[in-house]
Motif scaffolding. Structure first.
Motif, PDB file in Angstrom:
ATOM      1  N   ALA A   8       0.846  -1.196   0.000  1.00  0.00           N
ATOM      2  CA  ALA A   8       0.000   0.000   0.000  1.00  0.00           C
ATOM      3  C   ALA A   8       0.881   1.246   0.000  1.00  0.00           C
ATOM      4  O   ALA A   8       1.986   1.248   0.539  1.00  0.00           O
ATOM      5  CB  ALA A   8      -0.906   0.006   1.223  1.00  0.00           C
ATOM      6  N   VAL A   9       0.360   2.309  -0.608  1.00  0.00           N
ATOM      7  CA  VAL A   9       0.999   3.622  -0.589  1.00  0.00           C
ATOM      8  C   VAL A   9       0.000   4.634  -0.026  1.00  0.00           C
ATOM      9  O   VAL A   9      -1.204   4.364   0.066  1.00  0.00           O
ATOM     10  CB  VAL A   9       1.492   4.048  -1.986  1.00  0.00           C
ATOM     11  N   ARG A  10       0.507   5.795   0.340  1.00  0.00           N
ATOM     12  CA  ARG A  10      -0.315   6.826   0.982  1.00  0.00           C
ATOM     13  C   ARG A  10      -1.593   7.132   0.206  1.00  0.00           C
ATOM     14  O   ARG A  10      -2.661   7.275   0.797  1.00  0.00           O
ATOM     15  CB  ARG A  10       0.517   8.094   1.160  1.00  0.00           C
ATOM     16  N   THR A  11      -1.508   7.218  -1.098  1.00  0.00           N
ATOM     17  CA  THR A  11      -2.687   7.595  -1.897  1.00  0.00           C
ATOM     18  C   THR A  11      -3.768   6.508  -1.914  1.00  0.00           C
ATOM     19  O   THR A  11      -4.877   6.759  -2.370  1.00  0.00           O
ATOM     20  CB  THR A  11      -2.278   7.952  -3.338  1.00  0.00           C
ATOM     21  N   ASP A  12      -3.453   5.319  -1.400  1.00  0.00           N
ATOM     22  CA  ASP A  12      -4.448   4.248  -1.303  1.00  0.00           C
ATOM     23  C   ASP A  12      -5.391   4.434  -0.112  1.00  0.00           C
ATOM     24  O   ASP A  12      -6.439   3.784  -0.040  1.00  0.00           O
ATOM     25  CB  ASP A  12      -3.762   2.881  -1.138  1.00  0.00           C
ATOM     26  N   PHE A  40      -5.554   7.782  10.129  1.00  0.00           N
ATOM     27  CA  PHE A  40      -5.261   6.536   9.433  1.00  0.00           C
ATOM     28  C   PHE A  40      -4.033   6.710   8.536  1.00  0.00           C
ATOM     29  O   PHE A  40      -3.096   5.905   8.578  1.00  0.00           O
ATOM     30  CB  PHE A  40      -6.483   6.108   8.612  1.00  0.00           C
ATOM     31  N   GLU A  41      -4.029   7.769   7.756  1.00  0.00           N
ATOM     32  CA  GLU A  41      -2.921   8.022   6.842  1.00  0.00           C
ATOM     33  C   GLU A  41      -1.612   8.259   7.591  1.00  0.00           C
ATOM     34  O   GLU A  41      -0.573   7.696   7.249  1.00  0.00           O
ATOM     35  CB  GLU A  41      -3.259   9.226   5.959  1.00  0.00           C
ATOM     36  N   GLU A  42      -1.655   9.073   8.632  1.00  0.00           N
ATOM     37  CA  GLU A  42      -0.450   9.366   9.418  1.00  0.00           C
ATOM     38  C   GLU A  42       0.077   8.102  10.092  1.00  0.00           C
ATOM     39  O   GLU A  42       1.289   7.885  10.181  1.00  0.00           O
ATOM     40  CB  GLU A  42      -0.753  10.435  10.467  1.00  0.00           C
ATOM     41  N   SER A  43      -0.823   7.236  10.546  1.00  0.00           N
ATOM     42  CA  SER A  43      -0.418   6.011  11.240  1.00  0.00           C
ATOM     43  C   SER A  43       0.285   5.025  10.318  1.00  0.00           C
ATOM     44  O   SER A  43       1.102   4.226  10.769  1.00  0.00           O
ATOM     45  CB  SER A  43      -1.631   5.339  11.875  1.00  0.00           C
ATOM     46  N   GLY A  44      -0.018   5.088   9.031  1.00  0.00           N
ATOM     47  CA  GLY A  44       0.615   4.185   8.086  1.00  0.00           C
ATOM     48  C   GLY A  44       1.769   4.779   7.307  1.00  0.00           C
ATOM     49  O   GLY A  44       2.663   4.052   6.862  1.00  0.00           O
ATOM     50  N   PHE A  45       1.759   6.116   7.165  1.00  0.00           N
ATOM     51  CA  PHE A  45       2.744   6.724   6.281  1.00  0.00           C
ATOM     52  C   PHE A  45       3.417   7.964   6.859  1.00  0.00           C
ATOM     53  O   PHE A  45       4.095   8.688   6.154  1.00  0.00           O
ATOM     54  CB  PHE A  45       2.094   7.056   4.933  1.00  0.00           C
ATOM     55  N   GLY A  46       3.255   8.180   8.162  1.00  0.00           N
ATOM     56  CA  GLY A  46       3.897   9.307   8.819  1.00  0.00           C
ATOM     57  C   GLY A  46       5.341   8.981   9.188  1.00  0.00           C
ATOM     58  O   GLY A  46       5.941   8.029   8.682  1.00  0.00           O
ATOM     59  N   PRO A  49       5.537   4.963  11.164  1.00  0.00           N
ATOM     60  CA  PRO A  49       4.394   4.111  10.797  1.00  0.00           C
ATOM     61  C   PRO A  49       4.211   2.954  11.774  1.00  0.00           C
ATOM     62  O   PRO A  49       5.188   2.398  12.272  1.00  0.00           O
ATOM     63  CB  PRO A  49       4.744   3.597   9.403  1.00  0.00           C
ATOM     64  N   VAL A  50       2.946   2.652  12.053  1.00  0.00           N
ATOM     65  CA  VAL A  50       2.638   1.545  12.960  1.00  0.00           C
ATOM     66  C   VAL A  50       1.889   0.422  12.239  1.00  0.00           C
ATOM     67  O   VAL A  50       1.615  -0.609  12.835  1.00  0.00           O
ATOM     68  CB  VAL A  50       1.834   2.013  14.205  1.00  0.00           C
ATOM     69  N   TRP A  51       1.531   0.623  10.996  1.00  0.00           N
ATOM     70  CA  TRP A  51       0.899  -0.433  10.220  1.00  0.00           C
ATOM     71  C   TRP A  51       1.451  -0.456   8.804  1.00  0.00           C
ATOM     72  O   TRP A  51       1.965   0.535   8.308  1.00  0.00           O
ATOM     73  CB  TRP A  51      -0.625  -0.334  10.222  1.00  0.00           C
ATOM     74  N   TRP A  52       1.334  -1.640   8.189  1.00  0.00           N
ATOM     75  CA  TRP A  52       1.724  -1.853   6.806  1.00  0.00           C
ATOM     76  C   TRP A  52       0.609  -2.645   6.147  1.00  0.00           C
ATOM     77  O   TRP A  52      -0.167  -3.312   6.816  1.00  0.00           O
ATOM     78  CB  TRP A  52       3.046  -2.634   6.735  1.00  0.00           C
ATOM     79  N   ALA A  53       0.536  -2.560   4.840  1.00  0.00           N
ATOM     80  CA  ALA A  53      -0.544  -3.267   4.149  1.00  0.00           C
ATOM     81  C   ALA A  53      -0.120  -3.656   2.741  1.00  0.00           C
ATOM     82  O   ALA A  53       0.779  -3.045   2.154  1.00  0.00           O
ATOM     83  CB  ALA A  53      -1.797  -2.393   4.090  1.00  0.00           C
ATOM     84  N   HIS A  54      -0.804  -4.664   2.226  1.00  0.00           N
ATOM     85  CA  HIS A  54      -0.734  -5.035   0.823  1.00  0.00           C
ATOM     86  C   HIS A  54      -2.124  -4.786   0.252  1.00  0.00           C
ATOM     87  O   HIS A  54      -3.132  -5.004   0.936  1.00  0.00           O
ATOM     88  CB  HIS A  54      -0.379  -6.512   0.654  1.00  0.00           C
TER      89      HIS A  54
END
Length: 150
Positions: A8-12, A40-46, A49-54
């Motif tokens: 996943a990327v930020r724009t997703d 949500f965005e900050e938590s994954g791409f700040g 990051p505390v989460w990752w996704a496919h």
């Protein structure tokens, strides 16, 4: 079907939030979704990051995702926790969930983690049947406890 599984990327994030709400509705808990898009965005791409996704993408449209984080067990060490995996309704039963799940398992192996764990609702028979193909251990002994901010 031209399926792509990718990180996943930020724009997703807007599409992932739509799918989160779809999952929450399926689990009869849409009213419990409180996360804001910015959080949500900050938590994954700040910065931390505390989460990752496919994501699973077909013709440029995200049709599913698997989101995880790393947790620590004092008994087992670092383990991958699969928070959510969802494939939108019209694309289920096409092997997409399997590809997402296996991407997560691959990440756990690449990161040399000591295992993968997740929760599944006891009434979600399709999910339980899906996970059974991986021969997991279902633990009926532990009870999930939560305290919300409110």
């Amino acid at each position: 079907m031209n399926l792509t599984i990718r990180p996943a990327v930020r724009t997703d994030c807007p599409r992932l939030l739509e799918l989160i709400k779809e999952l929450a509705e399926y689990e009869r808990a849409l009213h419990e979704v409180e996360v804001t898009s910015s959080h949500f965005e900050e938590s994954g791409f700040g910065d931390c990051p505390v989460w990752w996704a496919h994501v699973a993408e077909i013709s440029g449209i995200i049709v599913g995702f698997a989101l995880y984080y790393i947790r620590y067990s004092t008994w087992k060490g670092q383990r991958l926790y699969l928070e959510d995996i969802i494939v939108t309704r019209e694309y289920r039963r096409k092997g997409i969930g399997k590809k997402l799940f296996e991407a997560v398992l691959d990440d756990a192996q690449k990161k040399n983690l000591n295992g993968v764990l997740w929760q599944v609702l006891e009434w979600n028979k399709p999910a339980i049947e899906f996970y059974n193909q991986y021969a997991p251990t279902f633990n009926q002994e532990w009870i999930t406890c939560t305290i919300d901010k409110k």
